[in-house]
Scaffold this active site. Sequence first.
Site, short mmCIF file in Angstrom:
data_model
loop_
_atom_site.label_atom_id
_atom_site.label_comp_id
_atom_site.label_asym_id
_atom_site.label_seq_id
_atom_site.Cartn_x
_atom_site.Cartn_y
_atom_site.Cartn_z
N HIS A 19 1.71 -5.80 -5.81
CA HIS A 19 1.63 -4.89 -4.66
C HIS A 19 1.23 -5.64 -3.39
CE1 HIS A 19 0.93 -0.91 -2.77
NE2 HIS A 19 0.00 -1.56 -2.10
N GLU A 20 0.16 -6.40 -3.48
CA GLU A 20 -0.32 -7.13 -2.30
C GLU A 20 0.62 -8.26 -1.91
OE1 GLU A 20 -2.51 -5.77 -0.62
OE2 GLU A 20 -3.29 -4.39 -2.11
N HIS A 23 3.16 -6.85 0.50
CA HIS A 23 2.65 -6.80 1.88
C HIS A 23 2.62 -8.21 2.48
CE1 HIS A 23 1.68 -2.61 1.66
NE2 HIS A 23 0.72 -2.75 0.76
#
Length: 360
Positions: A19-20, A23
């Site tokens: 997920h990170e 980003h």
Amino acid sequence: MGYSLFAFIIVIGVLVFVHELGHFLVARACGVGVEVFSLGFGPKILKIKRGMTDYCISAIPLGGYVKMTGEEPGAAQVLDEKNRHLSFTHKSVGKRALIAAAGPAFNFFLAIVIFYLLYQTCGMYMGLPQVGQVVENSAAMAAGIKKGDVIKEIDSLPVQSFEQISQIVSKSEGKPLAILLEREGEVRSVMITPRTREEKNLFGETVNRFVIGIIGTGETFHHPLNPLDAAVRAVSDTYGMVKLTLLSVVKMFTGAVSADNLGGPIMIAKMAGDQARAGFENFVWFIALISVNLGIINLLPIPVLDGGHLLFLSIEAVKGSPVSTRVREKMVQFGAAVLMTLMIFVFYNDIVKLFNGGLQ
């Protein structure tokens, strides 16, 4: 318990990292500086600096974050001219939206990759399209179908598995079906009209479904998939999982499904341990399932979540200027309160199930 905790840390670690990473990669691709990439919250256990970014592992393994240069309006205002081009706040609405959406998008992509690799390495196991039992007074019995019959075609559609039979019949809308079957080496053709039967769906609701009244033998066969079929199936399964999860959320909000079904970290840890014990395939499939759920949760329009950021950016795109700092702060406080309430609720659910034996 220790085994479940270990499995839980692996699941959360993989999902948070992916997920990170979404980003992080999209932020860098859009020219935004990243100051911190952290797995976990709280005190930093391990920190490595590469370029301008601190890569950290923190003490509380229940999430993670990417801190970008000039992410907060106040921080962006004090940036000097030299570093302003790295500021998140100074990028276009489109680029900021891409960065915000990248985390959930990577969670969905992870599910697709997992399914693809499973289908490529393991193929699929499907039920034989053979009749194991004919239900009394059913459409199949009326049409003369017998135990041992192998279904070859339905309305000129080749049948490969028992699951395919169920899908075709349930979508028939009660129209007569031409079935080609094989019995003791002889090919026969019969016409059969599906009938409706009341059943409970996944949400416990009573629904009417078209059936013909046959039960499979329970025997399965291995069906390998080529790269294209595996990719199509992986995307299809991920889409189906997203659709089912969204439907579950909607039904919880409308009251059709009890919120008691919500689970938190304790339930996830228990399920992670169970799936890990069941084997590697089950465990990675579970990671894909939780990854889809994480992606959807993060897209909910609640401030402090990625969906909240996308909501702010949508308002900014419509009105031509950012949401005021004061309004944003109030909405973030509200969002944090909602999330805290939800966390308390799911922990309560987990504890109640634990003491009632539901999480044994």
